[in-house]
Design an enzyme around this catalytic site. Structure first.
Site, PDB file in Angstrom:
ATOM      1  N   LEU A 133       0.785  -1.241   0.000  1.00 16.57           N
ATOM      2  CA  LEU A 133       0.000   0.000   0.000  1.00 16.57           C
ATOM      3  C   LEU A 133       0.818   1.294   0.000  1.00 16.57           C
ATOM      4  CD1 LEU A 133      -3.024  -0.870   2.334  1.00 16.57           C
ATOM      5  CD2 LEU A 133      -2.960  -0.744  -0.153  1.00 16.57           C
ATOM      6  N   ASP A 134       2.139   1.210  -0.003  1.00 19.56           N
ATOM      7  CA  ASP A 134       2.914   2.445  -0.105  1.00 19.56           C
ATOM      8  C   ASP A 134       4.224   2.206  -0.853  1.00 19.56           C
ATOM      9  OD1 ASP A 134       3.261   5.165   0.209  1.00 19.56           O
ATOM     10  OD2 ASP A 134       4.141   5.009   2.213  1.00 19.56           O
ATOM     11  N   LEU A 135       4.118   1.461  -1.945  1.00 18.18           N
ATOM     12  CA  LEU A 135       5.306   1.222  -2.764  1.00 18.18           C
ATOM     13  C   LEU A 135       5.706   2.520  -3.471  1.00 18.18           C
ATOM     14  CD1 LEU A 135       4.775  -2.226  -4.541  1.00 18.18           C
ATOM     15  CD2 LEU A 135       6.492  -1.659  -2.810  1.00 18.18           C
TER      16      LEU A 135
END
Length: 254
Positions: free
Chosen positions: A90-92
């Site tokens: 969810l935060d690549l």
């Protein structure tokens, strides 16, 4: 700590403790619990991918960039492939991809990550991720799935290859996508010819393939984005790339 993979930053320890402190509450003195939580992660002195992004004319050579793309894909495949509960990062983004001394990519920062307890889609109750890397279905409806990470991966792949997040507005349109592929490949050919001579055929195919993979990951329809296992097979050349993008883009000359 249970997730162990060469392309994922290892958590080697943690500390969790609570202290009782006197605090004021509604005009009274009360005991309040103060929690302190610390994570100890493996040390990677090379820094994050964000520090090494540059356009085709400078910076890292192609073999290093390709190795970084592979590493991110292998790490993400391990997260999505967890047997009981797949992990959605969810935060690549480049600042969350750390590099070892050998420029091996390692996915880091799981502060926003979720376990996919049941197959399907999660509806988030709050904002998650970083603008520019967030999938459109989350922006428009806060929908989260494994394909959310695939969109972020597509942006990162384009950044690694070109140094920027610019890509065709309509990635599903073959003409604009193929033009983008040709333009980027042409720039790589020009860089290679200025320094070392002609870019060999294998490198040309790898560059073309990676750009195409990045573009299909950016499909606004999440159902049309490939799963990470398919992406790895595309990288290896054992699976065709046909999601609206020709695998035979016209080769440009420098």
């Amino acid at each position: 700590m249970t997730v162990k993979h060469p392309n994922i930053v290892q958590c080697v320890g943690y500390c969790y403790e609570t202290l009782n402190e006197v605090a004021s509450y509604n005009g009274k003195k009360v005991f309040a619990e103060k929690a302190e939580m610390l994570l100890c992660l493996e040390y990677l002195p090379t820094g994050s991918l964000n520090e090494y992004l540059s356009d085709e004319s400078s910076g890292l050579n192609w073999s290093t960039r390709y190795r970084i793309i592979e590493g991110i894909c292998y790490g993400l495949c391990h997260l999505h492939g967890q047997k009981d509960n797949p992990i959605i990062h969810l935060d690549l983004k480049p600042t969350n991809i750390l590099l070892s001394d050998g420029m091996i990519a390692k996915i880091a920062d799981f502060g926003l990550s979720m376990l996919l307890v049941q197959p399907g889609t999660i509806i988030a109750s709050s904002s998650l991720g970083t603008p520019g890397y967030i999938a459109p279905e989350f922006v428009n409806g806060r929908k989260i799935s494994l394909k959310s990470d695939i969109f972020s991966l597509g942006v990162i792949i384009i950044e690694i290859i070109t140094g920027g997040k610019d890509y065709p507005l309509d990635v599903t349109k073959p003409s604009s996508s193929n033009t983008f592929v040709d333009d980027v490949l042409c720039k790589w050919k020009n860089r290679r010819s200025r320094r070392y001579g002609t870019l060999d055929v294998n490198c040309q195919e790898e560059i073309k393939r990676c750009i195409q993979i990045g573009l299909i990951c950016l499909n606004p329809d999440r159902n049309q984005r490939p799963a990470i296992r398919n992406i790895i097979r595309m990288l290896q050349g054992t699976e065709s790339i046909d999601c609206g993008i020709s695998n035979h883009a016209t080769s440009s000359t420098g």
